[in-house]
Design a protein around this motif. Structure first.
Motif, PDB file in Angstrom:
ATOM      1  N   VAL A  25       0.842  -1.206   0.000  1.00 23.48           N
ATOM      2  CA  VAL A  25       0.000   0.000   0.000  1.00 23.48           C
ATOM      3  C   VAL A  25       0.875   1.254   0.000  1.00 23.48           C
ATOM      4  N   VAL A  26       1.920   1.261   0.851  1.00 22.30           N
ATOM      5  CA  VAL A  26       2.781   2.447   0.932  1.00 22.30           C
ATOM      6  C   VAL A  26       3.585   2.615  -0.362  1.00 22.30           C
ATOM      7  N   SER A  27       4.159   1.535  -0.869  1.00 16.85           N
ATOM      8  CA  SER A  27       4.985   1.689  -2.081  1.00 16.85           C
ATOM      9  C   SER A  27       4.130   1.936  -3.320  1.00 16.85           C
ATOM     10  N   GLY A  28       2.832   1.626  -3.220  1.00 15.84           N
ATOM     11  CA  GLY A  28       1.948   1.865  -4.353  1.00 15.84           C
ATOM     12  C   GLY A  28       1.473   3.305  -4.445  1.00 15.84           C
ATOM     13  N   ASP A  29       1.786   4.131  -3.440  1.00 15.94           N
ATOM     14  CA  ASP A  29       1.325   5.520  -3.444  1.00 15.94           C
ATOM     15  C   ASP A  29       2.455   6.425  -3.930  1.00 15.94           C
ATOM     16  N   ALA A  30       2.166   7.248  -4.909  1.00 15.43           N
ATOM     17  CA  ALA A  30       3.207   8.048  -5.573  1.00 15.43           C
ATOM     18  C   ALA A  30       3.785   9.140  -4.668  1.00 15.43           C
ATOM     19  N   ASP A  31       3.094   9.497  -3.559  1.00 15.69           N
ATOM     20  CA  ASP A  31       3.544  10.616  -2.714  1.00 15.69           C
ATOM     21  C   ASP A  31       4.330  10.193  -1.484  1.00 15.69           C
ATOM     22  N   GLY A  54      -2.592  -1.961  12.850  1.00 11.72           N
ATOM     23  CA  GLY A  54      -2.920  -0.671  13.443  1.00 11.72           C
ATOM     24  C   GLY A  54      -2.964   0.441  12.413  1.00 11.72           C
ATOM     25  N   THR A  55      -2.487   1.623  12.846  1.00 14.88           N
ATOM     26  CA  THR A  55      -2.624   2.828  12.039  1.00 14.88           C
ATOM     27  C   THR A  55      -1.249   3.415  11.756  1.00 14.88           C
ATOM     28  N   LEU A  56      -1.001   3.710  10.496  1.00 11.96           N
ATOM     29  CA  LEU A  56       0.245   4.382  10.127  1.00 11.96           C
ATOM     30  C   LEU A  56      -0.104   5.748   9.545  1.00 11.96           C
ATOM     31  N   PHE A  57       0.444   6.803  10.143  1.00 14.87           N
ATOM     32  CA  PHE A  57       0.295   8.136   9.556  1.00 14.87           C
ATOM     33  C   PHE A  57       1.463   8.331   8.593  1.00 14.87           C
ATOM     34  N   ALA A  58       1.139   8.613   7.352  1.00 12.79           N
ATOM     35  CA  ALA A  58       2.147   8.631   6.299  1.00 12.79           C
ATOM     36  C   ALA A  58       2.270  10.024   5.671  1.00 12.79           C
ATOM     37  N   PRO A  59       3.279  10.807   6.107  1.00 11.91           N
ATOM     38  CA  PRO A  59       3.443  12.146   5.526  1.00 11.91           C
ATOM     39  C   PRO A  59       3.857  12.058   4.055  1.00 11.91           C
ATOM     40  N   THR A  60       3.357  12.996   3.283  1.00 11.97           N
ATOM     41  CA  THR A  60       3.692  13.024   1.855  1.00 11.97           C
ATOM     42  C   THR A  60       5.136  13.508   1.663  1.00 11.97           C
ATOM     43  N   ASP A  61       5.641  13.322   0.458  1.00  9.68           N
ATOM     44  CA  ASP A  61       6.995  13.800   0.121  1.00  9.68           C
ATOM     45  C   ASP A  61       7.101  15.301   0.368  1.00  9.68           C
ATOM     46  N   LYS A  62       6.058  16.040   0.008  1.00  7.78           N
ATOM     47  CA  LYS A  62       6.045  17.506   0.222  1.00  7.78           C
ATOM     48  C   LYS A  62       6.163  17.850   1.693  1.00  7.78           C
ATOM     49  N   ALA A  63       5.488  17.059   2.532  1.00 11.53           N
ATOM     50  CA  ALA A  63       5.525  17.293   3.979  1.00 11.53           C
ATOM     51  C   ALA A  63       6.944  17.106   4.499  1.00 11.53           C
ATOM     52  N   PHE A  64       7.620  16.053   4.040  1.00  8.68           N
ATOM     53  CA  PHE A  64       9.011  15.844   4.474  1.00  8.68           C
ATOM     54  C   PHE A  64       9.918  16.952   3.940  1.00  8.68           C
ATOM     55  N   GLU A  65       9.659  17.360   2.701  1.00  5.03           N
ATOM     56  CA  GLU A  65      10.443  18.457   2.115  1.00  5.03           C
ATOM     57  C   GLU A  65      10.394  19.687   3.031  1.00  5.03           C
ATOM     58  N   ALA A  66       9.205  19.979   3.550  1.00  5.67           N
ATOM     59  CA  ALA A  66       9.028  21.175   4.393  1.00  5.67           C
ATOM     60  C   ALA A  66       9.817  21.065   5.691  1.00  5.67           C
ATOM     61  N   VAL A  67       9.774  19.904   6.373  1.00  5.24           N
ATOM     62  CA  VAL A  67      10.518  19.816   7.647  1.00  5.24           C
ATOM     63  C   VAL A  67      12.018  19.751   7.409  1.00  5.24           C
ATOM     64  N   ILE A  68      12.420  19.158   6.285  1.00  4.97           N
ATOM     65  CA  ILE A  68      13.855  19.117   5.975  1.00  4.97           C
ATOM     66  C   ILE A  68      14.363  20.539   5.707  1.00  4.97           C
ATOM     67  N   ALA A  69      13.558  21.319   4.994  1.00  6.73           N
ATOM     68  CA  ALA A  69      13.919  22.726   4.757  1.00  6.73           C
ATOM     69  C   ALA A  69      13.990  23.494   6.073  1.00  6.73           C
ATOM     70  N   ALA A  70      13.150  23.079   7.055  1.00  7.91           N
ATOM     71  CA  ALA A  70      13.120  23.780   8.351  1.00  7.91           C
ATOM     72  C   ALA A  70      14.202  23.302   9.305  1.00  7.91           C
ATOM     73  N   GLY A  71      14.980  22.279   8.911  1.00 11.18           N
ATOM     74  CA  GLY A  71      16.102  21.876   9.758  1.00 11.18           C
ATOM     75  C   GLY A  71      16.140  20.420  10.182  1.00 11.18           C
ATOM     76  N   PHE A  72      15.099  19.639   9.867  1.00 13.02           N
ATOM     77  CA  PHE A  72      15.115  18.213  10.218  1.00 13.02           C
ATOM     78  C   PHE A  72      16.154  17.516   9.339  1.00 13.02           C
ATOM     79  N   ASP A  73      17.066  16.788   9.993  1.00 12.79           N
ATOM     80  CA  ASP A  73      18.161  16.159   9.244  1.00 12.79           C
ATOM     81  C   ASP A  73      17.881  14.667   9.061  1.00 12.79           C
ATOM     82  N   PRO A  74      17.534  14.249   7.829  1.00  7.73           N
ATOM     83  CA  PRO A  74      17.190  12.833   7.597  1.00  7.73           C
ATOM     84  C   PRO A  74      18.387  11.893   7.758  1.00  7.73           C
ATOM     85  N   LYS A  75      19.588  12.469   7.982  1.00  6.62           N
ATOM     86  CA  LYS A  75      20.759  11.605   8.207  1.00  6.62           C
ATOM     87  C   LYS A  75      20.987  11.334   9.695  1.00  6.62           C
TER      88      LYS A  75
END
Ligand SMILES: *[C@@H]1O[C@H](CO)[C@@H](O)[C@H](O)[C@H]1NC(C)=O
Ligand SMILES: *[C@@H]1O[C@H](CO)[C@@H](O)[C@H](O)[C@H]1NC(C)=O
Length: 376
Positions: A25-31, A54-75
């Motif tokens: 389901v997750v890999s089938g979603d383009a976002d 259970g329940t998985l909240f799945a942020p879109t690519d755009k959502a991650f882009e925004a927090v990474i721009a704000a300083g979240f370091d994915p490394k």
């Protein structure tokens, strides 16, 4: 918005017909490419999601882009792990009974909660982020549901950092003076009633006469075991003899008066009013109140100076908390990192802290917000 809701509904129907394994389901979603990549970088989380129900909240690519721009370091692997765990709820949401106007608090794998609300057909998910995320579509999988959301959920910081961000200066000073700052920051599964600065200013003449042990007693009266949400209180209408970490007879009385939640200790002439409910801190919830809660010192466990000095000298385990306080700083980021699992039920008995740290009775504007654990 209407169109969005319509599409969400249509997709929900479609995907109910085609439920599939979570990964499909997750890999089938383009976002959700960033989410997939982050999960893939975390073998433990990848493993946990294998048989996940259970329940998985799945942020879109755009959502991650925004927090990474704000300083979240994915490394930063630790930050990534904590953020991902904060998006996983080991229960099904929404439940059949959840409807417009409802609020639900969901415990995440990370340990802290998120707050779900529904307005019309739109479901929002609140975290320590400044504004809540909106569920843009829901994709059922075999054992649960993936809610695609338009913002990343931010896990809350520890109580000391949240109080610092909320400018609860007098509370922080009192925690430091009593040597309780790092102990309280390490607690889990508790509710903190946090008085505003004006509340401490109002009892300054009394506060100045308190021994360190009496001050501890006062502060621990503000810590209730378990997570008590405003919604729980409103539903109960009134709760007598609420236990606190001050122990024994040091209980609280909570009543709902119209829209107000009123809380009192044994010696409060006038109850404290909750002025800002349900603020998240790591592993706990905070309600800001307008009055300091006062115990009956006759009942207080450590009220007698003789008994309390004996207790202090017999408490070598508390020296960490005491030295943190002795450093004169309420900076508990070190304490948060070393948080173990055992702190929640221990009775904090730290030794006396320096006399220099008085109860600061500054009048400050009440600016309360849930500080983020991450630098955003
Ligand atoms: C949290 O604390 C409450 C009250 O002490 C207790 O009933 C509950 O089992 C605790 N929950 C967890 C997950 O430890
Ligand atoms: C708190 O401690 C951390 C880590 O030791 C440090 O980076 C930060 O500057 C400190 N903050 C304050 C307000 O002292």
């Amino acid at each position: 918005m209407q169109l969005k809701a319509f599409f969400a509904g249509a997709l929900l129907l479609l995907s109910q017909v085609h439920a599939a394994p979570l990964t499909a389901v997750v890999s089938g979603d383009a976002d959700l490419k960033t989410l997939l990549a982050l999960v893939a970088s975390q073998p433990a989380i990848m493993g946990a999601l294998g048989g996940f129900k259970g329940t998985l909240f799945a942020p879109t690519d755009k959502a991650f882009e925004a927090v990474i721009a704000a300083g979240f370091d994915p490394k930063k692997a630790d930050d990534v792990a904590r953020v991902l765990q904060y998006h996983v709820v080991p229960s099904l949401f929404p439940t059949a009974s959840f409807k417009a106007g409802d609020t639900a608090f969901l415990t995440t794998l990370e340990g802290s909660e998120v707050k779900a609300t529904q307005e019309g057909t739109v479901i929002s998910i609140g975290s320590a982020a400044a504004s809540p995320a909106t569920v843009v579509r829901s994709l059922p999988f075999d054992d649960g549901v993936v809610h695609v959301i338009d913002a990343v959920l931010i896990p809350p910081a520890n109580i000391v950092d949240v109080a610092t961000a909320g400018k609860l200066t007098a509370l922080l000073a009192a925690l430091t003076k009593s040597g309780l700052a790092s102990t309280v920051a390490g607690l889990k599964n508790v509710t903190i009633l946090a008085p505003v600065d004006d509340a401490f200013a109002a009892i300054k003449s009394v506060a100045d006469t308190l021994t360190v042990d009496q001050l501890k007693q006062v502060l621990l009266l503000h810590v209730v075991p378990g997570i008590v949400h405003s919604t729980d209180i409103l539903a109960a209408k009134s709760i007598d003899a609420v236990p606190t970490l001050a122990g024994g007879k040091n209980t609280l009385k909570i009543v709902v008066d119209g829209e107000n939640v009123l809380i009192s200790g044994a010696k409060n002439d006038k109850p404290a009013k909750v002025v800002a409910p349900d603020i998240f801190a790591a592993n706990m919830i905070v309600h800001v109140i307008d009055t300091v809660l006062l115990p009956d010192f006759a009942d207080a466990v450590a009220a007698s100076p003789a008994a309390s000095s004996a207790a202090s000298s017999a408490a070598p385990a508390a020296s960490g908390a005491a030295s943190a306080a002795a450093s004169g700083s309420a900076n508990a980021s070190g304490a948060a990192k070393t948080t173990g699992g055992a702190a929640a039920t221990s009775s904090p008995t730290a030794a006396a802290s320096p006399k220099s740290a008085g109860i600061v009775a500054e009048v400050s504007a009440l600016i309360v917000f849930a500080a983020s654990a991450l630098v955003l």
